[in-house]
Design a protein around this motif. Structure first.
Motif, mmCIF file in Angstrom:
data_model
loop_
_atom_site.group_PDB
_atom_site.id
_atom_site.type_symbol
_atom_site.label_atom_id
_atom_site.label_comp_id
_atom_site.label_asym_id
_atom_site.label_seq_id
_atom_site.Cartn_x
_atom_site.Cartn_y
_atom_site.Cartn_z
ATOM 1 N N THR A 1 0.838 -1.496 -0.127
ATOM 2 C CA THR A 1 -0.299 0.050 0.161
ATOM 3 C C THR A 1 1.093 1.153 -0.323
ATOM 4 O O THR A 1 0.578 2.279 -1.209
ATOM 5 C CB THR A 1 -0.584 0.178 1.169
ATOM 6 N N ILE B 1 2.154 6.223 -18.273
ATOM 7 C CA ILE B 1 2.696 5.794 -17.436
ATOM 8 C C ILE B 1 3.148 4.635 -18.104
ATOM 9 O O ILE B 1 3.535 3.901 -18.194
ATOM 10 C CB ILE B 1 2.539 4.866 -15.901
ATOM 11 N N ALA C 1 2.522 1.777 -3.535
ATOM 12 C CA ALA C 1 1.586 2.042 -4.243
ATOM 13 C C ALA C 1 1.402 3.989 -3.986
ATOM 14 O O ALA C 1 1.264 4.246 -4.823
ATOM 15 C CB ALA C 1 0.578 1.603 -4.370
ATOM 16 N N GLU C 2 1.060 4.427 -2.433
ATOM 17 C CA GLU C 2 1.130 5.703 -2.769
ATOM 18 C C GLU C 2 2.208 6.409 -2.998
ATOM 19 O O GLU C 2 1.952 7.704 -3.297
ATOM 20 C CB GLU C 2 0.854 6.043 -0.933
ATOM 21 N N MET D 1 4.704 10.631 -8.719
ATOM 22 C CA MET D 1 4.569 10.413 -10.949
ATOM 23 C C MET D 1 3.998 11.668 -10.536
ATOM 24 O O MET D 1 3.845 12.212 -12.030
ATOM 25 C CB MET D 1 4.380 9.198 -10.740
ATOM 26 N N LEU D 2 2.541 11.828 -9.743
ATOM 27 C CA LEU D 2 1.985 13.806 -9.979
ATOM 28 C C LEU D 2 2.535 14.354 -9.762
ATOM 29 O O LEU D 2 3.059 15.560 -10.743
ATOM 30 C CB LEU D 2 1.303 13.295 -8.398
ATOM 31 N N LEU E 1 4.088 5.801 -5.324
ATOM 32 C CA LEU E 1 4.182 5.882 -6.707
ATOM 33 C C LEU E 1 3.532 6.924 -7.433
ATOM 34 O O LEU E 1 3.688 7.842 -8.511
ATOM 35 C CB LEU E 1 3.718 4.184 -7.449
ATOM 36 N N ARG E 2 2.265 6.994 -7.000
ATOM 37 C CA ARG E 2 1.565 7.160 -7.007
ATOM 38 C C ARG E 2 1.657 8.986 -6.581
ATOM 39 O O ARG E 2 1.359 10.442 -7.647
ATOM 40 C CB ARG E 2 -0.189 7.496 -6.331
ATOM 41 N N ASN E 3 2.703 9.437 -5.910
ATOM 42 C CA ASN E 3 2.447 10.735 -5.262
ATOM 43 C C ASN E 3 3.692 11.558 -6.041
ATOM 44 O O ASN E 3 3.323 12.716 -6.369
ATOM 45 C CB ASN E 3 3.060 10.979 -3.702
#
Length: 132
Positions: free
Chosen positions: A57, A106, A60-61, A67-68, A63-65
């Motif tokens: 988890t 991505i 994943a968080e 990449m944003l 990676l999201r943050n």
């Protein structure tokens, strides 16, 4: 291992227009579930299932943050994830704008070891008379 089946298509354009052509199409692959991945890691380490779930988890968080924020994210021996957005070609420099950029996507760039493994994977074509 990647299994393929033979499919056919009637060509609509090009030098083979009107001809029936055949090609190998990959069959759907089995999917390893998150729980199976957790079980695998539990057997390889001394981590608990809840520790592994928390880690997945958190990854994943991150990676999201990242990449944003426009950063590439490197995952050690696996490879890196990057956001990629290229521009459409236009005739004049002044016409280049944000609207000429294609939708961001991505991309995963595997390390050499993973690329080498992919080259060694067994590929099998199942012919109709051999399916059993």
């Amino acid at each position: 291992m990647i299994l393929h089946e033979i499919k056919k298509i009637v060509m609509r354009i090009g030098k083979n227009k009107g001809k029936t052509m055949y090609f190998a199409s990959p069959l759907p692959q089995d999917r390893t579930t998150t729980r199976q991945v957790e079980d695998y890691i539990i057997n390889l380490t001394s981590l608990s299932r809840s520790d592994i779930r928390s880690c997945i988890t958190a990854l994943a968080e991150v990676l999201r943050n990242e990449m944003l924020a426009g950063h590439a994210v490197d995952f050690a021996d696996l490879g890196s994830f990057k956001l990629v957005s290229i521009g459409k070609q236009v005739e004049k420099e002044k016409d280049v704008s944000a609207e000429t950029l294609k939708k961001a996507r991505i991309q995963f760039f595997p390390r050499a070891e993973l690329r080498a493994m992919a080259e060694k994977v067994q590929r099998i074509i199942q012919k109709p008379d051999e399916k059993e």
